[in-house]
Scaffold this active site. Structure first.
Site, PDB file in Angstrom:
ATOM      1  N   GLY A  38      24.835  42.141  47.619  1.00 52.15           N
ATOM      2  CA  GLY A  38      23.911  41.063  47.983  1.00 52.15           C
ATOM      3  C   GLY A  38      24.261  39.880  47.106  1.00 52.15           C
ATOM      4  O   GLY A  38      24.363  40.026  45.880  1.00 52.15           O
ATOM      5  N   ALA A  41      21.695  39.106  44.083  1.00 50.27           N
ATOM      6  CA  ALA A  41      21.724  40.049  42.965  1.00 50.27           C
ATOM      7  C   ALA A  41      23.088  40.035  42.276  1.00 50.27           C
ATOM      8  O   ALA A  41      23.174  40.175  41.049  1.00 50.27           O
ATOM      9  CB  ALA A  41      21.381  41.450  43.458  1.00 50.27           C
ATOM     10  N   THR A 220      34.784  25.854  46.451  1.00 46.87           N
ATOM     11  CA  THR A 220      35.712  26.813  45.851  1.00 46.87           C
ATOM     12  C   THR A 220      36.833  27.098  46.850  1.00 46.87           C
ATOM     13  O   THR A 220      36.619  27.143  48.065  1.00 46.87           O
ATOM     14  CB  THR A 220      35.012  28.123  45.437  1.00 46.87           C
ATOM     15  N   GLY A 253      33.291  35.137  44.648  1.00 46.14           N
ATOM     16  CA  GLY A 253      32.501  33.895  44.700  1.00 46.14           C
ATOM     17  C   GLY A 253      31.195  34.049  43.928  1.00 46.14           C
ATOM     18  O   GLY A 253      30.734  33.118  43.263  1.00 46.14           O
ATOM     19  N   ASP A 254      30.602  35.237  44.002  1.00 49.93           N
ATOM     20  CA  ASP A 254      29.343  35.474  43.276  1.00 49.93           C
ATOM     21  C   ASP A 254      29.594  35.531  41.766  1.00 49.93           C
ATOM     22  O   ASP A 254      28.759  35.072  40.972  1.00 49.93           O
ATOM     23  CB  ASP A 254      28.693  36.783  43.745  1.00 49.93           C
ATOM     24  N   SER A 295      32.834  45.277  39.588  1.00 50.67           N
ATOM     25  CA  SER A 295      34.095  44.629  39.202  1.00 50.67           C
ATOM     26  C   SER A 295      33.879  43.478  38.222  1.00 50.67           C
ATOM     27  O   SER A 295      34.838  42.919  37.696  1.00 50.67           O
ATOM     28  CB  SER A 295      34.807  44.079  40.448  1.00 50.67           C
TER      29      SER A 295
HETATM   30  O1  RIB Z   1      29.491  38.002  48.362  1.00 49.60           O
HETATM   31  C1  RIB Z   1      29.650  39.376  48.501  1.00 49.60           C
HETATM   32  C2  RIB Z   1      28.380  39.994  48.991  1.00 49.60           C
HETATM   33  O2  RIB Z   1      28.124  39.524  50.302  1.00 49.60           O
HETATM   34  C3  RIB Z   1      28.408  41.501  49.121  1.00 49.60           C
HETATM   35  O3  RIB Z   1      27.983  42.135  47.945  1.00 49.60           O
HETATM   36  C4  RIB Z   1      27.520  41.769  50.319  1.00 49.60           C
HETATM   37  O4  RIB Z   1      26.371  42.474  49.996  1.00 49.60           O
HETATM   38  C5  RIB Z   1      27.220  40.404  50.924  1.00 49.60           C
HETATM   39  O5  RIB Z   1      25.957  39.965  50.611  1.00 49.60           O
END
Ligand code: RIB
Length: 309
Positions: A38, A41, A220, A253-254, A295
């Site tokens: 997600g 999170a 990005t 990206g997160d 990761s």
């Molecule tokens: O950006 C990656 C995320 O996108 C994954 O963890 C998946 O849950 C989606 O939300």
């Protein structure tokens, strides 16, 4: 509180394959794993792993995945006082396919994430007012995100909007309430209806997003780094270091956004260009390992000077 995330939690179900399947095709995979994802999170956990005090305002289902997710956030040291459950929908899931080159395709069924409401945001108002940075994405209802952004602006909290997954948004508030609006190249194309295949095109798309009212824009560009643009100054291209090994780009990206949030909240004296360079470095580090949150490097795994002013 350093960082508050008002966003999504998903259970990631990941199939590793030699290549992504074509429509109508069944292929053999090489490995399966299930983990915590997600975008909301993920960004929160990245910031927490770097040492930020974080809180997650989110909605889980009243199911096994939801209970496991709550334990995961607690283990990561995230404040879950406003992570609540919904009896109306199941915990969100993401079906992810990752090919040999580490590229992915993702389908999300957001489930309980879509039950996160403006009333939940109002209940977290005190916490939001105590934060330095708010991180938002587009995996919960848009009106919930807008309510969070309005509250953050009222409290003088710095807002970072990651417009992912991208959708054509007509409401100008999303842009005007963004202190930093961050998209990848695909998302920039969807949000601006302009092609984004090069640094020059990313700069043009960033200028279009600035005209919609964002105070600053980051596009990005994966291995090419990122473009940063703000009103009244020339757009900057920030190149990324080359990844020595690419195993899985899911969540990179997160990792970038969580790290950027960390630098804005915990190392505020750092010039924004340097914050982007360092966030790119942390995102590049994450692609060498499989999974999303699994990761992400922790503070102890990174050189100390990377996290200092
Ligand atoms: O950006 C990656 C995320 O996108 C994954 O963890 C998946 O849950 C989606 O939300």
């Amino acid at each position: 509180m350093d960082i508050i995330v008002i966003g999504s939690c998903m259970t990631d179900q990941i199939c590793y394959t030699s290549r992504l399947p074509k429509p109508g095709e069944t292929i053999h995979g090489t490995k399966f794993s299930m983990s915590f994802g997600g975008k909301g999170a993920n960004q929160c956990v990245m910031a927490a792993k770097l040492g930020a005090k974080t809180a997650m305002v989110a909605k889980l289902g009243e199911d096994t995945f939801g209970r496991l997710y709550l334990d995961n956030l607690l283990r990561c040291g995230v404040d879950v006082g406003h992570t609540t459950t919904s009896g109306a929908a199941a915990t969100g899931v993401a079906q992810i396919c990752v090919d040999e080159a580490g590229m992915n395709s993702i389908v999300i069924v957001a489930g309980a994430n879509l039950e996160l409401s403006a009333a939940d945001v109002a209940r977290a108002d005190g916490l939001l007012g105590s934060a330095r940075v708010l991180l938002c994405q587009l995996e919960v209802p848009l009106e919930t995100t807008l309510a969070a952004l309005r509250a953050a602006r009222r409290h003088g909290v710095t807002t970072v909007v990651n417009a992912a997954p991208a959708q054509p948004v007509k409401d100008g508030d999303l842009f005007e309430l963004s202190d930093i609006f961050c998209v990848n190249e695909t998302e920039a194309e969807i949000m601006t209806e302009l092609p984004v295949r090069s640094v020059a095109e990313a700069e043009t798309a960033a200028a279009a997003l600035l005209r919609r009212g964002c105070r600053a824009v980051i596009v990005t560009l994966g291995a090419q780094g990122a473009v940063y643009a703000a009103p009244g100054q020339a757009a900057m291209h920030v190149p990324a270091e080359r990844a020595e090994r690419v195993v899985d780009t899911t969540g990179a990206g997160d990792a970038f956004l969580g790290a950027l949030g960390y630098f804005l909240a915990c190392v505020p004296a750092l010039p924004v260009r340097e914050a982007i360079v360092r966030a790119c470095r942390i995102a590049t580090d994450s692609v060498a390992r499989p999974g999303t949150q699994d990761s992400f490097p922790s503070r102890e795994q990174l050189p100390a000077e990377l996290l200092r002013p």
